[in-house]
Design a protein around this motif. Sequence first.
Motif, short mmCIF file in Angstrom:
data_model
loop_
_atom_site.label_atom_id
_atom_site.label_comp_id
_atom_site.label_asym_id
_atom_site.label_seq_id
_atom_site.Cartn_x
_atom_site.Cartn_y
_atom_site.Cartn_z
N TRP A 132 133.57 -13.34 -7.78
CA TRP A 132 132.70 -12.24 -7.36
C TRP A 132 133.47 -10.93 -7.43
CZ3 TRP A 132 131.29 -10.78 -1.70
CH2 TRP A 132 130.20 -9.89 -1.69
N LYS A 133 134.74 -10.96 -6.99
CA LYS A 133 135.55 -9.75 -6.87
C LYS A 133 136.89 -9.89 -7.61
CE LYS A 133 132.81 -7.46 -5.07
NZ LYS A 133 132.51 -6.15 -5.57
N PRO A 134 136.86 -10.15 -8.91
CA PRO A 134 138.12 -10.39 -9.63
C PRO A 134 139.01 -9.14 -9.75
CG PRO A 134 136.30 -10.36 -11.17
CD PRO A 134 135.69 -10.29 -9.80
N VAL A 135 138.44 -7.95 -9.50
CA VAL A 135 139.27 -6.74 -9.55
C VAL A 135 139.69 -6.34 -8.13
CG1 VAL A 135 139.38 -4.32 -10.19
CG2 VAL A 135 138.23 -5.95 -11.69
N GLU A 136 138.71 -6.24 -7.22
CA GLU A 136 139.05 -5.82 -5.84
C GLU A 136 139.97 -6.84 -5.17
OE1 GLU A 136 138.53 -2.91 -4.99
OE2 GLU A 136 137.20 -2.49 -6.67
N MET B 49 121.23 -8.01 -0.22
CA MET B 49 121.82 -7.17 -1.26
C MET B 49 122.40 -5.90 -0.66
SD MET B 49 120.10 -5.70 -4.72
CE MET B 49 119.10 -7.03 -5.31
N ASN B 52 125.53 -6.79 1.30
CA ASN B 52 126.62 -7.07 0.36
C ASN B 52 127.18 -5.78 -0.21
OD1 ASN B 52 126.62 -9.83 0.61
ND2 ASN B 52 125.24 -10.18 -1.10
N LEU B 55 129.54 -4.22 2.22
CA LEU B 55 130.80 -4.96 2.23
C LEU B 55 131.63 -4.65 0.98
CD1 LEU B 55 132.65 -7.22 3.36
CD2 LEU B 55 131.30 -8.85 2.05
N GLU B 56 130.96 -4.59 -0.16
CA GLU B 56 131.68 -4.32 -1.41
C GLU B 56 132.29 -2.92 -1.39
OE1 GLU B 56 128.15 -6.09 -3.85
OE2 GLU B 56 129.87 -5.96 -5.20
N LEU B 59 135.37 -3.04 0.64
CA LEU B 59 136.49 -3.69 -0.07
C LEU B 59 137.09 -2.80 -1.15
CD1 LEU B 59 135.18 -7.34 -0.72
CD2 LEU B 59 137.12 -6.68 0.69
N PHE B 60 136.29 -1.84 -1.64
CA PHE B 60 136.69 -1.06 -2.80
C PHE B 60 137.94 -0.23 -2.53
CE2 PHE B 60 136.58 2.70 -5.49
CZ PHE B 60 136.40 2.13 -6.74
N ARG B 61 138.90 -0.32 -3.44
CA ARG B 61 140.16 0.44 -3.32
C ARG B 61 140.50 1.05 -4.68
NH1 ARG B 61 139.29 -0.61 0.98
NH2 ARG B 61 140.41 -1.62 2.67
N SER B 64 143.17 -1.03 -6.28
CA SER B 64 142.86 -2.32 -6.91
C SER B 64 142.56 -2.06 -8.38
CB SER B 64 141.62 -2.95 -6.27
OG SER B 64 141.83 -3.18 -4.91
N ILE B 65 143.43 -2.54 -9.21
CA ILE B 65 143.23 -2.26 -10.63
C ILE B 65 143.17 -3.56 -11.42
CG2 ILE B 65 144.21 0.07 -10.64
CD1 ILE B 65 146.75 -1.35 -11.84
N ASP B 66 142.61 -3.45 -12.60
CA ASP B 66 142.44 -4.61 -13.46
C ASP B 66 143.54 -4.63 -14.51
OD1 ASP B 66 140.76 -6.88 -14.42
OD2 ASP B 66 140.67 -5.65 -16.21
N PRO B 210 136.54 -1.32 -15.27
CA PRO B 210 136.55 -2.74 -14.95
C PRO B 210 136.02 -3.00 -13.54
CG PRO B 210 138.77 -1.85 -14.83
CD PRO B 210 137.90 -0.76 -15.38
N THR B 211 135.86 -1.95 -12.74
CA THR B 211 135.36 -2.16 -11.37
C THR B 211 133.85 -2.30 -11.33
OG1 THR B 211 135.07 0.17 -10.84
CG2 THR B 211 137.26 -0.75 -10.48
N TYR B 243 124.67 -1.80 -7.16
CA TYR B 243 126.10 -1.52 -7.02
C TYR B 243 126.90 -2.14 -8.16
CZ TYR B 243 130.64 -0.73 -4.90
OH TYR B 243 131.94 -0.33 -4.67
N GLY B 245 129.37 -4.12 -8.46
CA GLY B 245 130.83 -3.97 -8.37
C GLY B 245 131.56 -5.24 -8.77
N VAL B 246 132.77 -5.08 -9.22
CA VAL B 246 133.61 -6.22 -9.57
C VAL B 246 134.81 -6.16 -8.64
CG1 VAL B 246 134.92 -7.34 -11.43
CG2 VAL B 246 132.83 -6.09 -11.93
#
Lengths: 216, 246
Positions: A132-136, B49, B52, B55-56, B59-61, B64-66, B210-211, B243, B245-246
């Motif tokens: 669900w959150k592979p980046v965060e 939804m 969620n 919450l997402e 969590l977002f920062r 946090s990078i890909d 990627p986010t 949203y 988000g990943v």
Amino acid sequence: MVGSGLRIFNAYPAFARKGETFCCYPFEHHPIPAQLTFGGWLGGARNWHFAMMWLLVVNGFVYLAFIYLHGEWRDLVPRRGVVRDSWEMVKFYVGRRKDHPIQGKHNALQRGAYFAMPIVGIMAVVTGIAIWKPVELSWLTSALGGYVWARYWHFWAMLLLVILTVGHVFMVFAVDPYSIPSMITGSYDEDASPEARNARPLLHLRKRRPAPRTAP
Amino acid sequence: MSRGHRAEQIGIDRRKFLLATAGAAGAAFLAACDSTGPKSAKKLLQFAMDKNESLERTLFRHTSIDAAPDGARVAGGSFPSYFVSKQVPVWDDAIRGAWRLEVTGMVDQPLSLSLSDLAALPRIGYKLNHYCVEGWTAVATRTGVRLADLARLAKVQRGAEYVDFQSFDDGYHESWDIASAVHPQTLVVYAQDGHYLNPAWGAPARIYSPTKLGYKNTKYLTKIVFMPKRNGGYWSDFGYEWYGGV
């Protein structure tokens, strides 16, 4: 959860990253039969999946808290010799052993299954969060081998849960239907237990008549 | 002395009652169900939804990078091509004039950038995963300009909480929260795998981060609008999460 998950899976019924192949799934690009899926379309299935996951998580916590507080986890943790005891149960079920092995509340196979269930459930939730959150939460996804593998483990967790559930429900009806009321009432007639009936799947389902009393 | 429950005395058999109740509940459930589930669940799903999304967002920062996995090959020619027009959208200079990217809305300094203007700005390249809502991923090298840099140049005003990314692909657009838009890996991409984008991949420029799931990343980009409120998007209006988000 399973139905909507399978509908999500069907949007890309494979594990390989684009331009690569995947070693370990023999049915790459073969969708799951639509009758087994739920949600109607990808977005609908996702909405169900991401709503019902909270029910799974809450239910899991309630269950774990309950068996912890009641001490009933002791009935589920495998005992020493679980492999040998399980083998004896298998031998009994296939008719290679005459008498039902002595058990407590659960037999060795049950203990294994009921111990595995919450572990696989936790695995399903953790792998689910990872895809669900592979980046965060990339640390979690990496710990599971990256997105492709986390998705694969998520699939396996689902499969194991389905196998355990189907096996469990089948055995309830085939070996110990007398336990069904006890799941709600909590009381159980030991004279009707599989051990007392020497019950194999679908055999010896009837309760034995108690021996006639003779006058002293 | 009465024996048994009162209901049994007046002739309601417990077993029959339970069966009838279960039957009625089952029939009601089936009647309310189509393939997408009971209709009354729509509100519940929307509630989940929204929760969620909060919450997402928590969590977002930006830290946090890909990163594409070690040894992962770029998908190259296997990289899928998606658009909503009937044919691949191609910007025709002869009809529409030279392509330019507009940065407008709640900005003090609106921008209108040509492709060479974009290429002259600080260039960032990442080898990234692309996370599609369908569940596949693909690796590509994305080169372009950080949206955060464009936002700085355009002097985005306070209160601009959302950004809309618009395209010339038959009205396709998706709006984002500002935090995701100024993530260091959110780029206005004009090159993929070392070459300028081809029309199948969103030429002349697209947004990529990627986010966000693939559908949030508008291709065939024409306009970036900073806004006080969100205005949905092509797939979000259709029923996917806004949203994404990943």
